[in-house]
Design a protein around this motif. Structure first.
Motif, PDB file in Angstrom:
ATOM      1  N   UNK A   1      -0.184  10.539   3.914  1.00  0.00           N
ATOM      2  CA  UNK A   1      -1.150   9.772   3.394  1.00  0.00           C
ATOM      3  C   UNK A   1      -1.192   8.471   3.645  1.00  0.00           C
ATOM      4  N   UNK A   2      -2.494   7.773   3.328  1.00  0.00           N
ATOM      5  CA  UNK A   2      -2.435   6.540   3.418  1.00  0.00           C
ATOM      6  C   UNK A   2      -3.604   5.868   1.840  1.00  0.00           C
ATOM      7  N   UNK A   3      -3.193   4.789   1.483  1.00  0.00           N
ATOM      8  CA  UNK A   3      -4.021   4.126   0.504  1.00  0.00           C
ATOM      9  C   UNK A   3      -5.001   3.259   1.227  1.00  0.00           C
TER      10      UNK A   3
ATOM     11  N   UNK B   1      -7.475  12.674  -1.627  1.00  0.00           N
ATOM     12  CA  UNK B   1      -6.780  13.598  -2.385  1.00  0.00           C
ATOM     13  C   UNK B   1      -7.671  14.174  -3.482  1.00  0.00           C
TER      14      UNK B   1
ATOM     15  N   UNK C   1       0.814  -1.243   0.062  1.00  0.00           N
ATOM     16  CA  UNK C   1      -0.002  -0.088  -0.055  1.00  0.00           C
ATOM     17  C   UNK C   1       0.812   1.131   0.058  1.00  0.00           C
TER      18      UNK C   1
ATOM     19  N   UNK D   1      -2.849  10.103 -11.219  1.00  0.00           N
ATOM     20  CA  UNK D   1      -3.089   8.589 -11.118  1.00  0.00           C
ATOM     21  C   UNK D   1      -2.599   7.792 -12.468  1.00  0.00           C
TER      22      UNK D   1
ATOM     23  N   UNK E   1       1.250   3.079  -4.225  1.00  0.00           N
ATOM     24  CA  UNK E   1       0.325   4.219  -4.605  1.00  0.00           C
ATOM     25  C   UNK E   1       0.502   5.490  -3.839  1.00  0.00           C
ATOM     26  N   UNK E   2       0.523   5.358  -2.607  1.00  0.00           N
ATOM     27  CA  UNK E   2       0.988   6.705  -1.872  1.00  0.00           C
ATOM     28  C   UNK E   2       2.232   7.589  -2.391  1.00  0.00           C
TER      29      UNK E   2
ATOM     30  N   UNK F   1      -8.327   4.681  -3.417  1.00  0.00           N
ATOM     31  CA  UNK F   1      -8.124   6.355  -3.111  1.00  0.00           C
ATOM     32  C   UNK F   1      -6.829   6.486  -2.182  1.00  0.00           C
ATOM     33  N   UNK F   2      -6.504   7.630  -2.164  1.00  0.00           N
ATOM     34  CA  UNK F   2      -5.326   8.198  -1.256  1.00  0.00           C
ATOM     35  C   UNK F   2      -6.183   9.254  -0.342  1.00  0.00           C
TER      36      UNK F   2
ATOM     37  N   UNK G   1      -4.654   0.638  -8.013  1.00  0.00           N
ATOM     38  CA  UNK G   1      -4.686   2.023  -7.935  1.00  0.00           C
ATOM     39  C   UNK G   1      -4.764   2.597  -9.505  1.00  0.00           C
TER      40      UNK G   1
END
Lengths: 313, 313
Positions: free
Chosen positions: B202-204, B124, A226, A239, A229-230, B212-213, A256
């Motif tokens: 941030x986290x995913x 985000x 994870x 994206x 994506x961050x 999503x972030x 993602x």
């Protein structure tokens, strides 16, 4: 459509999925059309752009540093990871990665402790010079070729093919950012600012003339799962619509790509060529399962690629 | 040498320093010659590319969010920073920045606490849409112009001038990365992947469709002072040879440019035009002193610039 840029790819489902997708997102008026600024492609490195067996290339570099430390300090010789480094215990080291892909990070921590100690206090410039020497003068332990020859030719063609169609390409890898950067321009045509990876905490000091960036004995980001994506968002701010990986650690990155509304191609490399490279699925089981369920494109290195390595290995 | 790309610059020492430097590093055979891959230029944003008075633009956005929160929750109204936001106490807020430049971060922490609470849990995408609405429909409180018109025309010309000479340009700002990214392409021609700035953790999550972030209630990096060179290295992987700033927070970035052996131009903006913009040196005292001692190029907005804003303000 210059599909002949993909000369090392056999005609088949994987190649067709790539060329069809690129045609759709670049054709004005197509439902899937994406303007150039939205054409972002991300690639894992270890096992996706170059070989990661019998162990990731970076581990070889780390091993060399740890073995040298154990030579100098006998008290380290019976402790991991210095013991494995000095005894060339590739099995222990290779398993660290496989166990990580299965969710067990206890040995990653042991290894990381040694790594952090090996590089703490070193400037970025010294580190880069050491990585450069290892990558340019070392040799892959089983392929008997320079490391810079261990990149996959079909993937390099894919990078150029995407760029020729307006894509911005990035590496998004669990490997160390500053290690990869030393060879990504030469091997893949990707400059350092488009390399995203794991990182050690750094600090700036102006006590060294001209100012210098120095490694702290503290990890910053392990860019896998994870975190990918961050990290991709943090660095790119867009994206991706194209993502390529080869293991469970790439699942969030692949998911993602595209997101809720955009077209996307998710590509998963299958290491099934025992003769020309390596055959393994350890650490990739869940990603292969998801590829079946979600319709990701699986690339068989055995069947989809005419050649594997950039130079004859 | 297309020096006429700098049409908003008066002929004088500052313009000459820029054109001379670029001529030296781009002339093959010159002692100071730098190949294109080493031509990296970094620019601070607030006070260097756009106006930061009476308070940084981003603070206006934050204020709006905090005031809205205080409307909804009366218990916040007597607490900082919600009180200042609701009462439009620009003095308190402007001083937060000045005090920071003087080394006192106690109010930065108070403000940051509110900010983190305001955005925690937001994706985000939602954040970007809110920042976009603020930046495109809001208006600068004293210049009475859209925020996107508050960029400095001579600096935009400088960005294009450097790029025309093979430089890769980046923003390296203390402002929030994801906030700036919304307008940097339009205002400065700099795409999101070349924007470096402060960031929230941030986290995913793949619980939201498409993945999503999401913002965490935790700061990640405050990209100012000694954090700037670290962040620049992390993102670019090369040491800049051109750096532009306007405050004490830019000192490490300016010192880092060039390093022990390379040529470098360090440029410091002096806000001395009360009529056309603002006149202040608060928060820039040490940088101006160093400019004198170390021979950095000081740009007087009053004397060196024919026009200040991109559009008539």
């Amino acid at each position: 459509m210059p599909a002949d840029m993909l000369v090392s790819w056999n005609d088949g489902e994987a190649k067709r999925a790539v060329t069809d997708f690129v045609a759709q997102v670049t054709t004005t008026g197509s439902d899937a059309y994406m303007p150039p600024e939205d054409r972002v492609a991300v690639f894992d490195n270890d096992g996706t752009l170059w070989t990661e067996k019998p162990m990731p290339v970076e581990l070889g570099f780390i091993l060399q540093r740890l073995a040298a430390a154990a030579e100098q300090d006998p008290s380290l010789r019976e402790r991991q990871p210095w013991k494995a480094a000095r005894d060339r215990d590739y099995a222990w080291l290779g398993d660290v990665v496989t166990r990580h892909y299965h969710g067990d990070d206890s040995d990653v921590k042991v290894l990381l402790g040694g790594v952090l100690q090996a590089f703490a206090g070193m400037t970025i410039d010294t580190y880069t010079a050491a990585a450069d020497a290892f990558l340019r003068h070392g040799q892959h332990p089983t392929l008997r070729a320079p490391f810079t020859a261990c990149g996959y030719q079909p993937m390099v063609e894919l990078l150029r093919f995407l760029e020729a169609h307006g894509f911005a390409t990035f590496i998004a890898s669990g490997g160390d950012r500053d290690f990869m950067r030393v060879v990504t321009q030469e091997m893949y045509g990707i400059p350092p600012e488009r390399v995203i990876g794991s990182s050690t905490a750094l600090r700036y000091t102006d006590e060294i003339e001209g100012g210098a960036i120095v490694f702290l004995a503290k990890p910053e980001v392990f860019d896998d799962g994870p975190a990918k994506p961050v990290r991709i968002w943090s660095r790119i701010g867009r994206r991706p619509i194209f993502a390529a990986g080869n293991s469970n650690g790439d699942i969030p990155m692949l998911k993602f790509a595209g997101g809720p509304s955009r077209p996307a191609l998710r590509l998963l490399l299958l290491h099934d060529d025992k003769t020309r490279e390596f055959a393994y699925i350890a650490g990739a089981e869940r990603s292969l399962e998801l590829a079946r369920t979600l319709g990701w494109t699986v690339v068989s290195m055995k069947n989809d690629w005419k050649t594997i390595f950039r130079s004859a290995v």
